[in-house]
Design a protein around this motif. Structure first.
Motif, short mmCIF file in Angstrom:
data_model
loop_
_atom_site.label_atom_id
_atom_site.label_comp_id
_atom_site.label_asym_id
_atom_site.label_seq_id
_atom_site.Cartn_x
_atom_site.Cartn_y
_atom_site.Cartn_z
N UNK A 397 0.85 -1.19 0.00
CA UNK A 397 0.00 0.00 0.00
C UNK A 397 0.88 1.25 0.00
N UNK A 398 0.35 2.36 0.43
CA UNK A 398 1.07 3.64 0.42
C UNK A 398 0.82 4.37 1.73
N UNK A 399 1.64 5.39 1.99
CA UNK A 399 1.34 6.34 3.06
C UNK A 399 1.88 7.70 2.64
N UNK A 400 1.23 8.74 3.11
CA UNK A 400 1.67 10.11 2.80
C UNK A 400 1.99 10.27 1.31
N UNK A 401 0.99 10.04 0.47
CA UNK A 401 1.23 10.06 -0.98
C UNK A 401 1.59 11.46 -1.49
N UNK A 402 1.17 12.50 -0.73
CA UNK A 402 1.40 13.88 -1.16
C UNK A 402 0.87 14.06 -2.58
N UNK A 403 1.73 14.47 -3.52
CA UNK A 403 1.25 14.76 -4.87
C UNK A 403 1.50 13.61 -5.85
N UNK A 404 2.06 12.51 -5.35
CA UNK A 404 2.41 11.40 -6.24
C UNK A 404 1.24 10.45 -6.44
N UNK A 424 -0.99 -8.64 -2.25
CA UNK A 424 -2.18 -7.91 -2.68
C UNK A 424 -1.87 -6.43 -2.56
N UNK A 425 -2.56 -5.61 -3.32
CA UNK A 425 -2.30 -4.17 -3.29
C UNK A 425 -3.56 -3.40 -2.92
N UNK A 426 -3.37 -2.29 -2.20
CA UNK A 426 -4.45 -1.40 -1.83
C UNK A 426 -3.97 0.03 -1.99
N UNK A 427 -4.66 0.83 -2.77
CA UNK A 427 -4.28 2.23 -2.92
C UNK A 427 -4.66 3.04 -1.69
N UNK A 428 -5.66 2.58 -0.95
CA UNK A 428 -6.07 3.25 0.29
C UNK A 428 -5.45 2.51 1.48
N UNK A 429 -4.66 3.19 2.27
CA UNK A 429 -3.98 2.54 3.40
C UNK A 429 -4.97 1.95 4.39
N UNK A 430 -6.07 2.62 4.61
CA UNK A 430 -7.06 2.11 5.56
C UNK A 430 -7.57 0.73 5.14
N UNK A 431 -7.79 0.54 3.84
CA UNK A 431 -8.25 -0.77 3.34
C UNK A 431 -7.18 -1.84 3.59
N UNK A 432 -5.91 -1.46 3.43
CA UNK A 432 -4.81 -2.40 3.67
C UNK A 432 -4.77 -2.81 5.14
N UNK A 433 -5.00 -1.86 6.04
CA UNK A 433 -4.99 -2.15 7.47
C UNK A 433 -6.14 -3.07 7.85
N UNK A 434 -7.29 -2.85 7.28
CA UNK A 434 -8.45 -3.70 7.60
C UNK A 434 -8.21 -5.12 7.10
N UNK A 435 -7.59 -5.25 5.95
CA UNK A 435 -7.25 -6.57 5.43
C UNK A 435 -6.22 -7.25 6.34
N UNK A 436 -5.26 -6.47 6.82
CA UNK A 436 -4.23 -7.02 7.71
C UNK A 436 -4.84 -7.52 9.02
N UNK A 437 -5.82 -6.80 9.55
CA UNK A 437 -6.48 -7.22 10.79
C UNK A 437 -7.15 -8.57 10.62
N UNK A 438 -7.74 -8.79 9.45
CA UNK A 438 -8.37 -10.08 9.18
C UNK A 438 -7.34 -11.20 9.17
N UNK A 439 -6.16 -10.93 8.62
CA UNK A 439 -5.10 -11.95 8.60
C UNK A 439 -4.63 -12.25 10.02
N UNK A 440 -4.55 -11.22 10.85
CA UNK A 440 -4.10 -11.41 12.22
C UNK A 440 -5.07 -12.30 13.00
#
Length: 486
Positions: A397-404, A424-440
């Motif tokens: 995923x990404x964080x602090x995308x700024x202008x990129x 797997x890829x997620x452009x929204x970091x929040x979606x990546x975190x929710x997916x990670x919680x499910x794996x945990x």
């Protein structure tokens, strides 16, 4: 202080200065100027303070310091470099606070915040009146002041140090970034001692090469005072320490290591639940509350710094069991439902140290991997490679995308992932975190890297509140509620 005296201090006395007003303060932001303040024009990344000199005068500035003459109705002192001058002026105005307490500097690519925090806590637990200025803010006497950068700009920094002196602080730890050294943010500060953690791939969008990056870090060691108590503390396992020592050839040097096979003045050996501290004839094994040989290295640097104070080594080491890592540094999420760690790792070296520590058994390790936008893209592929070396399950995923474009960031990371690794890829970091919680919740160990303690997402030109821990805990609670009753 009078304006003429200020001008004389800067070795640029102006004979035609008809007015000689009192200086009531120093500012580099025209919006914060009040009556009697000196305004210093700073050229920033996107804003040139010279353009706001008239605004500063309108707000009450009694004088303006600039890099070229300005047509103003107040005294105008012209200097070659206003960034460097800002620190010198602020130090003078606040009566040189760094001369009135011991200042310990910490620089390097990885481990700066941890080393600075461990140093601060060792001082504090040993009974010293201590303060700290770092990525996580400024702290002293149970006060916390938020700061905009790892190392605040010079005027703000000297103001904080002056407040610390007034509050009785005797020892202060400063986390010093290479940007701060290049931008003059620690100008005018006298360091009692300084430590170097390591030099690895980072910030090559700012520094043109690793050699230039090393020389930028080394500037800190030029500012260590030449007194009986001064010292520089260097990593015996990092070849860049040689560059640091070249900038401070007359200072006492303390070398540290995490290996008994490497000759050093201080050795700190990590043994999972304990560390063995060996310095000169002193040798003691004590329990610790953190993981990783790399954190033993940070501890060794901290012990080296504190050993330059007036405290006995046994007193220093006796407080090691009470140390904890700063927020966002291999921090385990406060929940019994899953095993999730949050870490600030944002460089290839930092990522490898984090993952190698967590992959200590056969448990599946899930890595939430990301990189920041508009920041050194040359390290991204290496980070993808390292993540896939320690995990067969990578969430990109990404964080602090700024202008990129987030797709560009993710694409760069994915280039390094090995072909046999699932991701797997997620452009929204929040979606990546929710997916990670499910794996945990499936029993996997999860580590989220990139942001650590930072609770802000920088998207475009906006800064948005973003607390990873809250998002993960919320998703864990939600998913548990959806599980069928047994």
């Amino acid at each position: 202080m009078r304006t003429k005296r200020l001008s004389a201090i800067l070795q640029n006395e102006m004979d035609d200065m008809k007015l000689d007003p009192w200086v009531t303060g120093v500012e580099t932001d025209s919006r914060k100027v009040s009556s009697g303040n000196v305004f210093i024009c700073i050229r920033g990344y996107t804003v040139d303070g010279h353009k706001f000199a008239e605004d500063a005068v309108a707000n009450g500035a009694s004088a303006v310091i600039s890099e070229y003459p300005l047509d103003l109705d107040v005294p105008n002192v012209v200097v070659a470099d206003t960034k460097q001058t800002a620190g010198e002026v602020a130090s003078t105005f606040y009566d040189h606070p760094s001369h009135r307490m011991r200042i310990y500097g910490v620089t390097g690519t990885n481990g700066k915040t941890t080393t600075a925090t461990l140093t601060y806590d060792l001082l504090r637990l040993s009974g010293q009146r201590a303060g700290i200025v770092s990525t996580i803010g400024a702290r002293f006497h149970n006060q916390t002041i938020e700061t905009a950068n790892t190392t605040p700009e010079a005027v703000v920094l000297h103001r904080i140090l002056a407040d610390m002196v007034d509050a009785g602080v005797t020892d202060c730890v400063l986390e010093v970034s290479s940007h701060a050294l290049m931008e003059g943010r620690v100008a005018g500060i006298h360091f009692h001692a300084a430590a170097f953690t390591n030099l690895t791939h980072d910030h090559l969008d700012y520094h043109r090469s690793m050699d230039e990056y090393a020389r930028a870090k080394a500037r800190l060691f030029e500012q260590v005072e030449v007194t009986n108590g001064d010292a520089i503390v260097l990593n015996a396992e990092d070849k860049a320490s040689r560059v640091m020592s070249e900038f401070a050839p007359t200072r006492q040097t303390i070398m540290y290591s995490t290996s008994e096979q490497i000759e050093a003045d201080i050795q700190v050996i990590w043994r999972e639940d304990t560390v063995l501290v060996h310095m000169k004839e002193f040798k003691l094994e004590v329990p610790v509350r953190f993981m990783g040989a790399f954190n033993a290295s940070n501890l060794a640097a901290a012990i080296g710094l504190v050993s330059t104070s007036d405290m006995a080594l046994r007193t220093i080491v006796s407080n090691v069991p009470g140390l904890t890592l700063p927020k966002g540094r291999l921090e385990r999420l406060d929940t019994e439902d899953a095993e999730i760690f949050i870490d600030y790792a944002h460089t290839p070296d930092g990522l490898e140290k984090c993952l190698s520590t967590l992959q200590q058994d056969d448990r599946s390790l899930v890595v939430v991997l990301s990189a920041a936008g508009d920041r050194d893209p040359t390290k991204r592929q290496d980070m993808g490679r390292i993540a896939s070396q320690y995990s067969n399950d990578v969430i990109v995923t990404v964080h602090d995308v700024r202008m990129e474009d987030p797709k560009q960031i993710i694409g760069d990371l994915v280039k390094g992932i090995q072909p046999n690794v699932k991701y797997v890829t997620f452009e929204a970091r929040e979606d990546a975190l929710r997916h990670a919680a499910m794996q945990a919740l499936k029993g996997k160990r999860v580590v989220v890297v990139g942001k650590g303690h930072d609770h802000i997402e920088r998207i475009g030109r906006h800064s948005i509140p973003f607390n990873e821990s809250d998002i993960l805990l919320e998703e864990l609670k939600k998913q548990k509620g959806q599980e069928p009753a047994v």
